[in-house]
Design a protein around this motif. Structure first.
Motif, mmCIF file in Angstrom:
data_model
loop_
_atom_site.group_PDB
_atom_site.id
_atom_site.type_symbol
_atom_site.label_atom_id
_atom_site.label_comp_id
_atom_site.label_asym_id
_atom_site.label_seq_id
_atom_site.Cartn_x
_atom_site.Cartn_y
_atom_site.Cartn_z
ATOM 1 N N ALA A 200 79.202 -29.432 -1.476
ATOM 2 C CA ALA A 200 80.126 -28.418 -1.995
ATOM 3 C C ALA A 200 79.550 -27.638 -3.172
ATOM 4 N N TYR A 201 78.495 -28.156 -3.811
ATOM 5 C CA TYR A 201 77.974 -27.523 -5.027
ATOM 6 C C TYR A 201 76.674 -26.764 -4.816
ATOM 7 N N PHE A 202 76.244 -26.595 -3.561
ATOM 8 C CA PHE A 202 74.963 -25.934 -3.312
ATOM 9 C C PHE A 202 75.057 -24.967 -2.145
ATOM 10 N N ASP A 203 74.374 -23.821 -2.287
ATOM 11 C CA ASP A 203 74.198 -22.991 -1.100
ATOM 12 C C ASP A 203 72.942 -23.464 -0.376
ATOM 13 N N ALA A 227 74.959 -31.704 -9.075
ATOM 14 C CA ALA A 227 76.329 -31.748 -8.567
ATOM 15 C C ALA A 227 77.271 -32.335 -9.609
ATOM 16 N N ARG A 228 76.824 -33.363 -10.318
ATOM 17 C CA ARG A 228 77.675 -33.982 -11.338
ATOM 18 C C ARG A 228 77.997 -32.993 -12.459
ATOM 19 N N LYS A 229 77.002 -32.227 -12.878
ATOM 20 C CA LYS A 229 77.233 -31.234 -13.940
ATOM 21 C C LYS A 229 78.197 -30.150 -13.466
ATOM 22 N N ARG A 230 78.010 -29.699 -12.234
ATOM 23 C CA ARG A 230 78.863 -28.627 -11.724
ATOM 24 C C ARG A 230 80.277 -29.104 -11.435
ATOM 25 N N GLY A 233 83.531 -33.111 -14.435
ATOM 26 C CA GLY A 233 84.506 -34.166 -14.630
ATOM 27 C C GLY A 233 85.519 -34.332 -13.521
ATOM 28 N N GLU A 234 85.384 -33.562 -12.425
ATOM 29 C CA GLU A 234 86.336 -33.647 -11.314
ATOM 30 C C GLU A 234 85.626 -33.899 -9.989
ATOM 31 N N GLY A 235 84.472 -34.565 -10.043
ATOM 32 C CA GLY A 235 83.657 -34.738 -8.854
ATOM 33 C C GLY A 235 84.100 -35.876 -7.958
#
Length: 265
Positions: A200-203, A227-230, A233-235
């Motif tokens: 979900a965090y990458f193209d 992914a954790r940074k993006r 806190g809601e991962g």
């Protein structure tokens, strides 16, 4: 040109209270060059999802151990693994009174051929260098909307129903599976299996570049950290397995420039 495998599996609990994903890269018990990579994203309340995902990996391992290429096709082996996992997860409802489900994406590696299958929205990507050759199509509501032109791929990423699946293992309905394979393999190819907590965090382009520019292990670490940074806190739970095909380094020493071998007398 000889090709060798660089592979790594990794996961992170994210910001959830429990890790309900499972990931594994499993070698065949008796056949060299045969291995199975699996990612399963469990759902179904406290512990239910974890048990469902665990069942996917356990069933896949059992089927791999009994897999004989001369007697069973890769397609059948993967389909049987998912159907048996579906049956076992569904049966567990009567024992633990939970509502367990799981996605599944599996890749079967054999010499000269790779076959894969999936159910749900855990994905497989096939990259060649920094180019995407193909990826699985999610069995999800938003992917259906994209396919019929109702929304764009970019809108799907933030759609309020982006987590609604059309099929999964363990549900009341018979699950839907999609299969593909390739024998067009070369050094520089890479396969990434991952749950939606990661993709979900990458193209596609960014993921391809990160995988191409790093070892499988380093790519796993970078993808998870990013992914954790993006997620801020809601991962979600995130899991991935990377299988890279790399040119084997020759063990023979390279003679110095200008060296001319002399025949023995």
């Amino acid at each position: 040109m000889a090709i060798t495998i660089d592979a790594c599996a990794a996961q992170h609990q994210g910001d959830r209270k429990e890790q309900q994903d499972r990931v594994a890269i499993l070698p065949h018990a008796r056949r060299k060059g045969v291995a199975l990579a699996v990612v399963a994203d469990g759902m179904g309340g406290h512990t239910g999802g974890a048990l469902a995902a665990e069942q996917v990996v356990h069933t896949a391992k059992n089927n791999l151990d009994h897999f004989a290429p001369a007697e069973e096709s890769p397609h059948c082996m993967l389909e049987n693994s998912m159907r048996e996992a579906h049956t076992m997860i569904k049966a567990s409802r009567f024992m633990n009174e939970k509502d367990p489900h799981s996605t599944a994406v599996m890749l079967l590696l054999q010499p000269g051929r790779i076959t894969w299958a999936h159910c749900g929205d855990s994905r497989l990507y096939h990259f060649r260098g920094k180019q995407l050759l193909t990826r699985t199509v999610d069995h999800s509501y938003v992917e259906h909307l994209v396919s019929i032109g109702k929304i764009t791929a970019e809108q799907a990423l933030t759609h309020p129903n982006r987590n609604v699946l059309l099929t999964s293992l363990g549900g009341q309905e018979e699950p839907k599976f999609d299969f593909s394979d390739t024998a067009d393999l070369q050094a520089g190819d890479a396969f990434v299996l991952c749950s939606d907590g990661l993709w979900a965090y990458f193209d596609d382009g960014e993921m391809a570049t990160l995988v191409a520019d790093n070892s499988a292990r380093n790519a796993c670490e970078i993808l998870i950290d990013t992914a954790r940074k993006r997620a801020a806190g809601e991962g979600d739970n995130l899991s991935l397995a990377i299988i890279k095909l790399v040119e084997a380094v020759s063990s023979k020493p390279t003679p110095p420039a200008g060296f001319v071998p002399r025949a023995k007398t």
